[in-house]
Enzyme design. Sequence first.
Site, mmCIF file in Angstrom:
data_model
loop_
_atom_site.group_PDB
_atom_site.id
_atom_site.type_symbol
_atom_site.label_atom_id
_atom_site.label_comp_id
_atom_site.label_asym_id
_atom_site.label_seq_id
_atom_site.Cartn_x
_atom_site.Cartn_y
_atom_site.Cartn_z
ATOM 1 N N CYS A 119 0.860 -1.143 -0.005
ATOM 2 C CA CYS A 119 0.137 -0.056 0.138
ATOM 3 C C CYS A 119 0.793 1.379 0.100
ATOM 4 O O CYS A 119 0.291 2.476 -0.079
ATOM 5 C CB CYS A 119 -1.004 -0.098 1.042
ATOM 6 N N HIS A 260 -3.297 7.264 2.246
ATOM 7 C CA HIS A 260 -3.685 5.933 1.847
ATOM 8 C C HIS A 260 -4.822 5.456 2.203
ATOM 9 O O HIS A 260 -5.316 5.436 3.447
ATOM 10 C CB HIS A 260 -2.436 4.641 2.088
ATOM 11 N N ASN A 290 -9.885 0.082 -0.723
ATOM 12 C CA ASN A 290 -8.492 0.101 -0.625
ATOM 13 C C ASN A 290 -8.111 -0.457 -2.089
ATOM 14 O O ASN A 290 -8.058 -1.568 -2.462
ATOM 15 C CB ASN A 290 -7.957 -0.900 0.479
#
Length: 335
Positions: A119, A260, A290
Site C-alpha cells: 500500500c 492511503h 482500498n
Amino acid sequence: MRGGAPLRGTRIAALGTYVPPRVLTNADLEKMVDTSNEWILQRTGIHERHIVDDGVATSDLAKEAALRAIDEAGLTPDDMGVIVVGTTTPDMFFPSTACLVQNKIGASNAWGFDVGAACSGFAYALTVGSQLVATGAHEHALVIGADVMSSIIDYEDRATCVLFGDGAGAVVVSPAAEPELGLLDFVHEIDGSGGPALNMPAGGSRNPATHETVDKRMHFVHQDGAAVFKFAVRKMEDVCRRVLERNGLEAGDVDLFVAHQANRRIILSTADRLGLDRSRVVLNIDRFGNTTAATIPLALQDARADGRLKEGDRVLLAAVGAGFTVGAVLLRWAC
Ligand code: UT7
C-alpha cells in the site's frame, strides 16, 4: 527532494487515473458473505469498489492511467525516460509490470521496474522516480500505482473481501520550474517484523503453487486487521510529524492531507493525532475501497476535481502497507 543529493527540483507535472467500470457494492457483498452495509460503512467507510472483468490485469489499468497522465503533460510516451510501477498484483511474476506497460504504451525510450511496497507502493515509486529526475538522469519519469486486488482476494472471507478494490493512478514527474514548488521531502521506513500481519502466503519461492496451497486458500490476502490498524495509525502520525518538523512546518501549514485509503477511521485518527483539521483530509474510500498502490493518485484526482487541490497547495501524502512499509511525502502542488 532531500534524502539524496538532488541537482534540481522535481514536480508532479500531470496526473491520470483509471478504474474499471464494474462496481461491487456493499449490497452485492451482503449476498456473498455474512456481512452488512452498516458494518462495512461504520468500520471502514467503504460503500462500493470497482472490480475488473475476467481477463483484465494490472498493466491494462496502468496503461489507461499512464496515457491520461502523459497526455495531460502534453508529452508523448517516447518522452518518458523511466517507468516505476508500484504494485502488489503484477500481471505475472515476470516480466515486470513496468515492461508490460512500456510495451503497451510504446514508451520506446524508457527503462523501468516495479516497486514492491504494497500500500506504500505509490509513495515509494514517486520518491524513486523523482530522484531519477532530480539527479538529471531523466527529464520525465512515469510513476504508476496500480493494483487488481480482486485477483488475490478470497470472496469467501468477509474480513478481507469487503476492503479492497481495483484501480490505477499515474503521474509524470518532471523538473520543477520553481524550486519551492514541487516535491519537497520524504520519509520512508520499513519494519519487516510486521510481515506476518499482512501477506499472501503462497505462490512465491517459500510455498510454490500446489494443489494443497490452493486448497488451503493460501493464494489470497491474509490479514490481522487489528494489528495493521494499530501500526498504521501510530506510524503514519510518526512519519508525518517527522517530515513536517524537519521542514519547519506544523499541521496547520498542510493544505491537504492525502493518506492511503485503507480505512476511514485510520485516516481520521491520524489526522486528529496530528492536529490536522478534518476539512483538509481527502476521503474517497467510500467509492473505491482500498486499491493498494492506486489510492493516493485516485484521491489526488478527486481532490483536484472537487477544486480542493490548487497550485501552490502544501500537500502531505502518507501511507502504511504490508511489510510493513511506511512513507510520507511532502510537496507543493505544481500541476
Ligand atoms: O492497506 C493495507 C493495510 N490494511 C489496513 O490498513 C487495514 C487495517 N485494519 C482495518 O482496517 C480493520 O482492522 C478492519 C476493517 C479490517 C476490521 O475492523 P475491526 O474494527 O478491527 O474489526 P475486527 O477485525 O476486530 O472484528 C470485529 C468483529 C469480529 O466479530 P467478533 O469476533 O467481535 O464477534 C469480526 O468477526 O467484526 C467481525 N467482522 C465482520 N462483521 C461483518 C469482521 N469482518 C466483518 C464483516 N462484516 N465484513
